[in-house]
Design an enzyme around this catalytic site. Structure first.
Site, short mmCIF file in Angstrom:
data_model
loop_
_atom_site.label_atom_id
_atom_site.label_comp_id
_atom_site.label_asym_id
_atom_site.label_seq_id
_atom_site.Cartn_x
_atom_site.Cartn_y
_atom_site.Cartn_z
N GLU A 180 0.83 -1.22 0.00
CA GLU A 180 0.00 0.00 0.00
C GLU A 180 0.86 1.26 0.00
O GLU A 180 0.58 2.25 0.70
CB GLU A 180 -0.95 -0.01 1.21
CG GLU A 180 -1.94 -1.17 1.17
CD GLU A 180 -2.93 -1.15 2.33
OE1 GLU A 180 -2.62 -0.54 3.37
OE2 GLU A 180 -4.00 -1.75 2.19
N GLU A 252 -6.73 -7.82 -0.67
CA GLU A 252 -7.33 -7.68 0.66
C GLU A 252 -8.80 -7.32 0.54
O GLU A 252 -9.14 -6.17 0.29
CB GLU A 252 -6.60 -6.62 1.50
CG GLU A 252 -5.22 -7.02 1.96
CD GLU A 252 -4.63 -6.03 2.96
OE1 GLU A 252 -5.40 -5.21 3.52
OE2 GLU A 252 -3.40 -6.07 3.17
#
Length: 805
Positions: A180, A252
């Site tokens: 991320e 995710e």
């Protein structure tokens, strides 16, 4: 002799682990394993958040739920907490974990990071990195890149040496570098963020693992690294692969969400998760990972700032490894339905068109085979929709997707839950209510004269403790020529603060993400006065640019407006009980314990002994009577607790604390608690965790369970294809009592029900005959056992709530 030679050769080959490597590549449709395109469902299970004894069961339940891949981070600061000193034992044994996955025939996605966030203290980075001269984390910075490359290379070489990459015949089909990063990339000037991304990608690919690399939430991931999506709704918000030659992957899919002390649990329904998975697949997605599939426990001090000890307990497998229904079963049905569509999904032509204002159809047609699969989507979250598809009318519930593996018949609808619900309960197995069985040790309050570390300023908590303790004492000594009343004012940006003046407790305060203040009137003596301030962290931060610059601790101290910041301060890292390790059997003998008299003091250690309850059910401590602190069993920390910090609904975020049975001995288990506030240990209990109730709630409009065979789904409208209530108690339990049964129009759901206007009076007797004493039972709608229709012409429902004993 020739036959004997081959037997010996084959045995030697097996002993050496020799096996054929898999070729893992990808194109714009999906991952390709040994020449076959794959739709893959993955589940995150983190090896250190459970125990090695639990791993096989967790993996087996994931496989049973339709999972193909187990995804895990690699926790750098767990393995190398001290530079150059590595630990891969016990819960840290990542190789054993991956081999357990392999033994169950599943793949692995290895998320090396090495920054992982994961609500893990310091984002998984070892704190010693903070002290490397000139370092800037996660940027085009020489010192950071050197240590990052050294660690990533070590992990990759470890996997290679154990032949765990698919290219070597192992289960690892994907690896992840960074995590991320796009969220902070722009924070670094002169394109240092962008240069770092390209360096990290090139470094990873250069390690030649033989499997693809991914970057999640990184839209600019350089070729050949695949950019993937994280979030709740990747079917809606994902911009898609940054190259037509890369597959669409969801790394995710948050089944719940992180929870901090003082926050309520975030609940996400099975129907919402299923809707967004089906939508992602309908939009050409081919890999979905559930984060988490099993969350587990943040043992010890591993949780990040303010994160509770229980992690993603609402996942398909709860903190204790029990199946959470209906989520686990509904997703299993979803996976089975999507697998029926595999051939057209992976090789067919793709088209989409609107069926209404908020309705869409996604269709996959085989180019020559005639195979066809369709996803009919209703994005209206309030109203049913009737759509026409291939000249047939279909009713779609609000916010739902119907899956048609043959473009004709609905095999599954995301809003119609046919699987059972279950209820988890705690049964008290031991009470710690005997005063005579508890002992206590009051933590000594240090003074300036007893400290060795000195500084003429207020030191940073994080830089001083270096993540070796939650606690840092700030001490100061000064002289007065008369008694006085004074206002002590302290400002802190840590998490908790306790103040003592001349050994007496004078105040307590805590804060959130911002600074907080403690202001108290204190009594000062004529002569020497000692101020002792205890700064407490509840985990280190786990994210953000320039993480190495983040600080915490006491920022200013004044008495009657006199600034004490630049006085000579003395410091003690940690508590004396920690340094003596009094939570272990050996360390416990280093201090003088006193009999517990029922008077509660701050900063007190409590200890007792207990025997492990019989059986195999998971165990947990109910710490609802305590305040804030940490708890150990046989020297192993089962985590921090903060029961006194309540949610907006005026309840603790967590009261039950997992004690894995492998932590226990049959008898004489040592329980030690550090209580910072005024908790009452006499009301602590030890409970066993079990699934005590199962409930089914199915109407005639529900779909039957997805059935798969070599010839596909049996769509004949015979008895086998009718909807049915299926009840299944956990191992070693049977259906012992029918708590409720109604065939007709019962009101409510499995959480709150009542008999409706239409009810067959013999419902309970019929269900009892079919289910009592059995581990599992099923009743179809309608069933001949019901005999008569209690209300002809009215759609009927069967609701059964049963107790498992």
């Amino acid at each position: 002799m020739l036959g004997l030679f081959w037997l010996v050769f084959l045995a030697a080959a097996a002993a050496c682990g020799c096996c054929h490597g898999r070729n893992v590549t990808y194109d714009g449709r999906s991952l390709i394993i040994d020449g076959q395109h794959k739709v893959l469902f993955s589940g995150s299970i983190h090896y250190p958040r459970s125990t090695p004894e639990m791993w096989p069961s967790l993996i087996a339940k994931a496989k049973q739920g339709g999972i193909d891949v187990i995804q895990t981070y690699v926790f750098w600061n767990l393995h190398e907490s001290q530079q150059g000193q590595y630990d891969f034992s016990g819960r840290r044994d990542i190789v054993r974990f991956i081999k357990d996955v392999q033994a169950h025939g599943l793949y692995v996605c290895l998320r090396i990071g090495p920054f992982i966030q994961s609500e893990w203290t310091y984002g998984g980075l070892p704190f010693w990195l903070h002290d490397v001269p000139g370092i800037v984390f996660r940027s085009d910075n020489g010192p950071f890149k050197y240590h990052m490359q050294k660690w990533v290379t070590k992990v990759v070489n470890m996997m290679k040496s154990e032949r765990l990459y698919a290219s070597q015949g192992g289960p690892i089909i994907l690896s992840q570098i960074e995590n991320e990063y796009q969220r902070i990339e722009s924070a670094f000037p002169d394109e240092k963020g962008s240069r770092y991304v390209h360096w990290a990608a090139g470094m990873a690919v250069g390690l030649k693992t033989g499997v693809p690399w991914i970057m999640c939430s990184q839209q600019d991931a350089p070729d050949p690294v695949i950019n993937a999506c994280n979030g709740f709704q990747c079917g809606v918000k994902f911009e898609g692969p940054n190259s037509p030659n890369k597959p669409s992957m969801w790394t995710e899919n948050w089944t719940s969400f992180l929870q901090r002390y003082g926050q309520e649990v975030f609940l996400r329904s099975a129907t919402d998760i299923a809707f967004h998975v089906a939508l992602f697949i309908a939009k050409n997605g081919s890999y979905v990972n559930y984060y988490m599939y099993h969350g587990g426990t943040n043992f010890g001090r591993t949780a990040a700032a303010y994160i509770i000890t229980s992690y993603y307990d609402q996942a398909p497998l709860d903190e204790y490894g029990l199946i959470r229904q209906p989520l686990w079963g509904h997703l299993k049905e979803l996976h089975a339905a999507i697998r029926l569509c595999t051939k057209p999904l992976l090789s067919g032509a793709y088209e989409t068109y609107s069926s209404g204002k908020l309705q869409d159809a996604y269709v996959f047609k085989g180019k020559s085979s005639g195979d066809c699969a369709a996803f009919l989507v209703n994005s209206d979250n309030t109203t049913n929709a009737r759509v026409r598809f291939q000249n047939v009318s279909f009713e779609l519930p609000p916010m739902s997707i119907s899956i048609l593996p043959d473009c004709k018949n609905v095999a599954f609808n995301t809003a119609k839950v046919s699987t059972q619900y279950n209820t988890r309960s705690m049964t008290v197995r031991h009470k710690f209510d005997s005063t005579g069985r508890w002992e206590e040790y009051k933590e000594p309050i240090p003074t300036f004269s007893k400290t060795k570390l000195r500084a003429k300023n207020l030191l940073d908590h994080m830089s001083t403790t270096k993540d070796t303790s939650d606690h840092l004492w700030y001490t100061l000594s000064f002289q007065l020529d008369s008694d006085a009343q004074a206002v002590l004012s302290v400002t802190s940006d840590a998490h908790v603060l306790h103040s003592f003046v001349n050994g007496a407790y004078t105040g307590y305060a805590y804060g959130g993400k911002k600074n907080f203040e403690l202001n108290n009137t204190v009594h000062l003596n004529n002569g020497t006065n000692n101020i002792s301030l205890l700064s407490v962290m509840v985990g280190f931060p786990d994210s953000g640019a320039y993480l190495e610059h983040k600080t915490a601790g006491i920022q200013s101290v004044t008495i009657q407006n006199e600034d004490l910041n630049n006085y000579q301060w003395g410091y003690q890292v940690g508590l004396s009980g920690e340094s003596s390790r009094i939570f272990t059997e050996h360390g416990s003998n280093k201090v003088q314990w006193n009999r517990f008299h029922g008077i509660h003091h701050r900063l007190t250690w409590y200890k007792t002994l207990f025997d492990a309850p019989g059986g195999n059910d998971p165990l947990a401590l109910n710490l609802g009577s305590m305040g804030k602190g940490e708890v150990w069993v046989n020297g192993q920390s089962i985590g921090r607790y903060w029961v006194s910090l309540h949610t907006p609904e005026l309840r603790p975020s967590q009261t039950w604390y997992n004690i894995p049975r492998p932590f226990l001995k049959p008898t004489g288990n040592l329980l030690v608690l550090l209580e910072e506030e005024y908790g009452d240990p006499l009301r602590i209990t030890l409970g066993s965790i079990s699934i005590s109730k199962v409930c089914g709630h199915v109407s005639e409009s529900h779909l039957p369970p997805v059935m798969q065979s070599q010839s596909g789904v049996n769509y004949n409208k015979d008895l086998a294809r009718r909807p049915k209530v299926q009840l299944h108690c956990p191992p070693e339990r049977n259906i012992s009592r029918i708590l409720f049964a109604s065939f007709g129009t019962p009101s409510g759901d499995c959480n709150n029900y009542a008999i409706g206007n239409c009810h067959l009076s013999s419902s309970r007797a019929i269900v009892e005959k079919a289910c009592l004493g059995k581990k599992k039972c099923s009743i179809r709608l309608p069933d001949q056992a019901f005999g008569r229709d209690p209300c002809p012409g009215i759609p009927k429902t069967l609701l059964i709530d049963a107790q498992c004993t």
